[in-house]
Design a protein around this motif. Sequence first.
Motif, PDB file in Angstrom:
ATOM      1  N   VAL A  46       0.797  -1.209  -0.115  1.00  0.00           N
ATOM      2  CA  VAL A  46       0.039   0.115   0.071  1.00  0.00           C
ATOM      3  C   VAL A  46       0.846   1.073  -0.111  1.00  0.00           C
ATOM      4  O   VAL A  46       1.489   1.561   1.195  1.00  0.00           O
ATOM      5  N   GLY A  47       0.963   1.943  -1.220  1.00  0.00           N
ATOM      6  CA  GLY A  47       1.754   2.922  -1.075  1.00  0.00           C
ATOM      7  C   GLY A  47       3.251   2.711  -1.064  1.00  0.00           C
ATOM      8  O   GLY A  47       3.723   1.721  -1.706  1.00  0.00           O
ATOM      9  N   LYS A  48       3.880   3.348   0.079  1.00  0.00           N
ATOM     10  CA  LYS A  48       5.432   2.873   0.228  1.00  0.00           C
ATOM     11  C   LYS A  48       5.748   1.757   1.373  1.00  0.00           C
ATOM     12  O   LYS A  48       6.756   1.505   1.580  1.00  0.00           O
ATOM     13  N   ASN A  49       4.520   1.113   1.751  1.00  0.00           N
ATOM     14  CA  ASN A  49       4.698   0.169   2.750  1.00  0.00           C
ATOM     15  C   ASN A  49       4.202  -1.305   2.352  1.00  0.00           C
ATOM     16  O   ASN A  49       3.707  -1.423   1.465  1.00  0.00           O
ATOM     17  N   VAL A  50       5.186  -2.257   2.585  1.00  0.00           N
ATOM     18  CA  VAL A  50       5.090  -3.439   2.276  1.00  0.00           C
ATOM     19  C   VAL A  50       4.976  -4.191   3.461  1.00  0.00           C
ATOM     20  O   VAL A  50       5.559  -4.185   4.336  1.00  0.00           O
ATOM     21  N   THR A  51       3.902  -5.190   3.369  1.00  0.00           N
ATOM     22  CA  THR A  51       3.457  -6.178   4.621  1.00  0.00           C
ATOM     23  C   THR A  51       3.544  -7.565   4.253  1.00  0.00           C
ATOM     24  O   THR A  51       2.943  -7.629   3.284  1.00  0.00           O
ATOM     25  N   VAL A  52       4.309  -8.357   5.126  1.00  0.00           N
ATOM     26  CA  VAL A  52       4.320  -9.756   4.855  1.00  0.00           C
ATOM     27  C   VAL A  52       3.870 -10.282   5.951  1.00  0.00           C
ATOM     28  O   VAL A  52       4.057 -10.056   7.195  1.00  0.00           O
ATOM     29  N   ARG A  53       2.763 -11.334   5.807  1.00  0.00           N
ATOM     30  CA  ARG A  53       2.196 -12.080   6.697  1.00  0.00           C
ATOM     31  C   ARG A  53       2.643 -13.530   6.405  1.00  0.00           C
ATOM     32  O   ARG A  53       2.618 -14.038   5.227  1.00  0.00           O
ATOM     33  N   PHE A  54       3.164 -14.458   7.491  1.00  0.00           N
ATOM     34  CA  PHE A  54       3.626 -15.806   7.146  1.00  0.00           C
ATOM     35  C   PHE A  54       3.393 -16.595   8.394  1.00  0.00           C
ATOM     36  O   PHE A  54       3.429 -16.145   9.563  1.00  0.00           O
ATOM     37  N   GLY A  55       3.171 -18.006   7.946  1.00  0.00           N
ATOM     38  CA  GLY A  55       3.191 -18.762   9.329  1.00  0.00           C
ATOM     39  C   GLY A  55       2.469 -20.494   8.740  1.00  0.00           C
ATOM     40  O   GLY A  55       2.644 -20.623   7.790  1.00  0.00           O
ATOM     41  N   GLU A  67       8.559  -0.022   5.481  1.00  0.00           N
ATOM     42  CA  GLU A  67       8.477   1.212   4.812  1.00  0.00           C
ATOM     43  C   GLU A  67       9.528   1.769   3.991  1.00  0.00           C
ATOM     44  O   GLU A  67      10.544   1.655   4.472  1.00  0.00           O
ATOM     45  N   PHE A  68       9.387   2.125   2.656  1.00  0.00           N
ATOM     46  CA  PHE A  68      10.376   2.218   1.698  1.00  0.00           C
ATOM     47  C   PHE A  68      10.404   3.696   1.465  1.00  0.00           C
ATOM     48  O   PHE A  68       9.335   4.360   1.832  1.00  0.00           O
ATOM     49  N   ASP A  69      11.154   4.349   0.789  1.00  0.00           N
ATOM     50  CA  ASP A  69      11.450   5.656   0.352  1.00  0.00           C
ATOM     51  C   ASP A  69      10.208   6.209  -0.670  1.00  0.00           C
ATOM     52  O   ASP A  69       9.921   7.204  -0.569  1.00  0.00           O
ATOM     53  N   THR A  70      10.334   5.332  -1.481  1.00  0.00           N
ATOM     54  CA  THR A  70       9.365   5.476  -2.851  1.00  0.00           C
ATOM     55  C   THR A  70       8.451   4.305  -3.038  1.00  0.00           C
ATOM     56  O   THR A  70       8.851   2.946  -2.625  1.00  0.00           O
ATOM     57  N   LYS A  71       7.494   4.587  -3.786  1.00  0.00           N
ATOM     58  CA  LYS A  71       6.297   3.674  -4.086  1.00  0.00           C
ATOM     59  C   LYS A  71       7.190   2.502  -5.133  1.00  0.00           C
ATOM     60  O   LYS A  71       6.788   1.130  -4.931  1.00  0.00           O
ATOM     61  N   GLU A  72       7.792   2.837  -5.798  1.00  0.00           N
ATOM     62  CA  GLU A  72       8.572   2.232  -6.760  1.00  0.00           C
ATOM     63  C   GLU A  72       9.691   1.207  -6.210  1.00  0.00           C
ATOM     64  O   GLU A  72       9.709  -0.020  -6.548  1.00  0.00           O
ATOM     65  N   GLU A  73      10.362   1.659  -5.055  1.00  0.00           N
ATOM     66  CA  GLU A  73      11.201   0.779  -4.056  1.00  0.00           C
ATOM     67  C   GLU A  73      10.243  -0.356  -3.637  1.00  0.00           C
ATOM     68  O   GLU A  73      10.891  -1.487  -3.610  1.00  0.00           O
ATOM     69  N   ALA A  74       9.193   0.043  -2.977  1.00  0.00           N
ATOM     70  CA  ALA A  74       8.414  -1.095  -2.500  1.00  0.00           C
ATOM     71  C   ALA A  74       7.971  -1.965  -3.393  1.00  0.00           C
ATOM     72  O   ALA A  74       7.779  -3.276  -3.285  1.00  0.00           O
ATOM     73  N   GLU A  75       7.339  -1.559  -4.773  1.00  0.00           N
ATOM     74  CA  GLU A  75       7.121  -2.508  -5.745  1.00  0.00           C
ATOM     75  C   GLU A  75       8.290  -3.438  -6.114  1.00  0.00           C
ATOM     76  O   GLU A  75       7.679  -4.663  -6.477  1.00  0.00           O
ATOM     77  N   ALA A  76       9.330  -2.908  -6.213  1.00  0.00           N
ATOM     78  CA  ALA A  76      10.681  -3.616  -6.729  1.00  0.00           C
ATOM     79  C   ALA A  76      10.606  -4.766  -5.644  1.00  0.00           C
ATOM     80  O   ALA A  76      11.059  -5.735  -5.892  1.00  0.00           O
ATOM     81  N   GLU A  77      10.514  -4.323  -4.446  1.00  0.00           N
ATOM     82  CA  GLU A  77      10.737  -5.425  -3.223  1.00  0.00           C
ATOM     83  C   GLU A  77       9.673  -6.573  -3.216  1.00  0.00           C
ATOM     84  O   GLU A  77      10.082  -7.468  -3.226  1.00  0.00           O
ATOM     85  N   ILE A  82       8.434 -12.046  -4.247  1.00  0.00           N
ATOM     86  CA  ILE A  82       7.453 -13.035  -4.647  1.00  0.00           C
ATOM     87  C   ILE A  82       8.585 -14.177  -5.750  1.00  0.00           C
ATOM     88  O   ILE A  82       8.129 -15.224  -5.634  1.00  0.00           O
ATOM     89  N   LYS A  83       9.467 -13.623  -6.422  1.00  0.00           N
ATOM     90  CA  LYS A  83      10.219 -14.339  -7.176  1.00  0.00           C
ATOM     91  C   LYS A  83      10.860 -15.510  -6.403  1.00  0.00           C
ATOM     92  O   LYS A  83      11.323 -16.460  -6.584  1.00  0.00           O
ATOM     93  N   GLU A  84      11.608 -14.894  -4.996  1.00  0.00           N
ATOM     94  CA  GLU A  84      12.399 -15.839  -4.309  1.00  0.00           C
ATOM     95  C   GLU A  84      11.304 -17.009  -3.478  1.00  0.00           C
ATOM     96  O   GLU A  84      11.908 -17.910  -3.733  1.00  0.00           O
ATOM     97  N   LYS A  85      10.201 -16.625  -3.141  1.00  0.00           N
ATOM     98  CA  LYS A  85       9.238 -17.676  -2.644  1.00  0.00           C
ATOM     99  C   LYS A  85       9.086 -18.470  -3.631  1.00  0.00           C
ATOM    100  O   LYS A  85       8.810 -19.830  -3.541  1.00  0.00           O
ATOM    101  N   THR A  86       8.635 -18.077  -4.844  1.00  0.00           N
ATOM    102  CA  THR A  86       8.030 -19.091  -5.900  1.00  0.00           C
ATOM    103  C   THR A  86       9.489 -20.228  -6.311  1.00  0.00           C
ATOM    104  O   THR A  86       9.141 -21.014  -6.773  1.00  0.00           O
TER     105      THR A  86
END
Length: 98
Positions: A46-55, A67-77, A82-86
């Motif tokens: 959501v915007g610059k924030n990335v939330t991960v839930r796992f268990g 929280e990232f500095d930009t929305k684009e950095e968050a999207e890249a993360e 996702i690539k790492e998990k798959t």
Amino acid sequence: MSVPLLTLMPSVTLSERATMPYFEFIGEDLSRKSATAEKYWEITQVGKNVTVRFGKIGADGQLKVKEFDTKEEAEAEVAKLIKEKTKKGYVEKPNPHA
């Protein structure tokens, strides 16, 4: 006591909740030397924030927010994670928390 994801992110709209990628891993977990593993992982941006839930599947699990500095950095993360998990064998499934 667990806190629902939407309590921590009250600004998440219904349309954003519906697009939270959700993945499950069922099988041998070599990283933890476990013969059987049944776990999930989901990610939300959501915007610059990335939330991960796992268990473990069926449990509330853990929640981590970054929280990232930009929305684009968050999207890249998000794309990178996702690539790492798959690559590790996680498979995308319908999100039961949506």
